[in-house]
Design an enzyme around this catalytic site. Structure first.
Site, PDB file in Angstrom:
ATOM      1  CD  GLU A 164      -3.050  -0.983   2.233  1.00  0.00           C
ATOM      2  OE1 GLU A 164      -3.016  -0.031   3.034  1.00  0.00           O
ATOM      3  OE2 GLU A 164      -3.992  -1.796   2.187  1.00  0.00           O
ATOM      4  CD  GLU A 368      -3.587  -5.788   4.074  1.00  0.00           C
ATOM      5  OE1 GLU A 368      -4.442  -4.948   4.435  1.00  0.00           O
ATOM      6  OE2 GLU A 368      -2.373  -5.599   4.159  1.00  0.00           O
TER       7      GLU A 368
END
Ligand code: PNW
Length: 464
Positions: A164, A368
């Site tokens: 991320e 995720e």
């Protein structure tokens, strides 16, 4: 009921700072998250990752936990300052030894190691030298990647460079709600670039030293952006450029999108992008990791009415959305998780199909997906979390629908294996399918863990 491909990879995920603890043991150096959590007022309840889930001292127990779940893969991250305390120089052997034991312990149990090199814990010394807005950090990251590739490259199945980078750049350097808590929009865009560059250089470095069969990837928290109405199309385009194409462009196409450069011209001239950088960032990848929690809803805002700022920032405070002052991030209809994030799995199907359309040759993997809830613990210790089971079921169904419609999705990792340090929210937000007692550190399977074990074992979703 939707089925998944034969060799679909089922896993769970964690990150080093969120679970390991042992923050100053065996030669580990400080990271920006140690500094952040040790600064009063920045993390809820004054929580820190000093102990976290004590995973560093409970490795065997946690490996057995994974084996009990039956997962085929485990996604973890390597703490850079544990293996290279100041972010440069020789390897800290005791720190590396922990990951060596982790990787071997996974392989012994038939679990494929998926290693993320950077899940936000930058060595503090590198931040002191300028951090991600500073070009040298990208070069240091590639060097660290090479060292890890040399040490573990014969035993790790999948390498993920960054987790991320959206959060690293925009939450770390623009809104400042994450470490290193800076609120400098121009620096945040320089961070975007040096994260992209660092990723590409790391892939190159890894490929030169690891086993030829190892997969290369990066994990992005792509935002599935929708507009309230037709007239909001330009707000959608701009949010998509800033959040998604700022990374997808250089990493998968070797170039920044022109509109992103134009949209942000009042903030930076992008002169930190040197000749050859974009090509260096654009290394071929074997799989693209996607983290998905909820979609994003925007509208153009003319200042006439009250805006909602559903991303959590206050008007007047620093925003992660650079040069988007006239865009409102609209609070979406519930139900919500404990994070205040709305539950809407349709965005995941649409996002996977968009990626399949834009990058047909790059398979994806959900690295995720999961939810924080205040779980109910029965007197007999049973942890009832049917809302989490429902969240996971919905999102796995959404993945299956994308696969049925042609998307090449290779795997799915629940966030998270266990309740852990949820960054600025501390331990109050529990994402685990396994509960961690904060006093005893005891691990208890929640209902969702039992449910997930059955999904993994059968390769399909049970009847509701
Ligand atoms: C991700 N947002 O973080 C991280 O990869 C995990 O470490 C984290 O625990 C998990 O999702 C749950 O939060 C995010 O503000 C943090 O948009 C914040 C945002 C998105 C992802």
């Amino acid at each position: 009921m939707p089925a998944f491909p034969e060799n679909f990879l089922w896993g769970t995920a964690t990150a080093a700072y969120q679970v390991e603890g042992a923050w100053d043991e065996d030669g580990r150096g400080p990271s920006i998250w140690d500094t952040f959590s040790h600064t009063p007022g920045l993390v809820a309840n004054g929580d820190t990752g000093d102990v976290a889930c004590d995973h560093y001292h409970r490795l065997e127990e946690d490996l057995d936990l994974l084996a009990g779940l039956g997962v085929g893969a485990y996604r973890f991250s390597i703490s850079w300052p544990r293996v290279q305390p100041g972010g440069r120089g020789p390897i800290n052997r005791p720190g590396l030894d922990f990951y060596s034991r982790l990787v071997d312990g996974l392989r012994t149990r038939g679990i494929a190691p998926v290693a993320t090199l950077y899940h936000w814990d930058l060595p503090q010394e590198l931040e002191d030298a300028g951090g991600w807005p500073h070009r040298d950090t990208a070069l240091r990251f590639a060097e660290y990647a090479r060292l890890m590739g040399e040490a573990l490259g014969d035993r790790v199945d999948t390498w993920t460079t960054l987790n991320e980078p959206w959060c690293s750049a925009y939450l770390g350097y623009a809104s400042g709600v994450h470490a290193p808590a800076r609120t400098e929009p121009a620096a945040a865009l320089a961070a975007v670039h040096h994260l992209n560059l660092g990723h590409g250089l790391a892939v190159q470095a890894l490929r030169s030293v690891v086993a030829p069969g190892a997969s290369m990837s990066v994990t992005l928290n792509l935002h599935h952006v929708r507009g309230v109405a037709e007239r909001d199309a330009d707000a959608v385009r701009r949010a998509d450029a800033l959040a998604n194409r700022a990374f997808l462009g250089p990493m998968l196409e070797g170039a920044y999108p022109r509109d992103l450069i134009d949209d942000t011209a009042s903030v930076t001239d992008w002169s930190f992008v040197r000749d050859g950088d974009e090509a260096a960032a654009g290394q071929p990848l074997d799989v693209l990791g996607v983290n998905y929690y909820n979609p994003t809803l925007v509208r153009l805002w003319d200042g006439a009415d009250v805006r909602e700022n559903a991303d959590g920032h206050q008007d007047g405070a620093a925003s992660p959305w650079i040069a988007c002052e006239d865009i409102d991030f609209v609070r979406q209809p519930g139900p919500y998780t404990e994070m205040g994030w709305n539950i809407d799995e349709t965005g995941l199907t649409e996002l996977l199909l968009r990626l399949h359309r834009d990058y047909p040759d790059t398979p994806t993997m959900i690295t995720e997906n999961g939810a924080a809830f205040a779980d109910v613990v029965d007197p007999d210790g049973r942890v009832r979390d049917e809302r989490r089971v429902d969240y996971l079921r919905r999102h796995l169904t959404a993945v299956a629908e994308a696969i049925a419609a042609g998307a090449d999705v290779r795997g799915y990792f629940v966030w998270s294996l266990m309740d852990n340090f949820e960054w600025a929210h501390g331990y109050a937000k529990r994402f685990g399918i396994v509960r961690v007692d904060r006093d005893t550190m005891e691990r208890t399977w929640k209902d969702s863990a039992h449910w997930y074990r059955d999904v993994v074992a059968s390769g399909k979703l049970p009847e509701a």
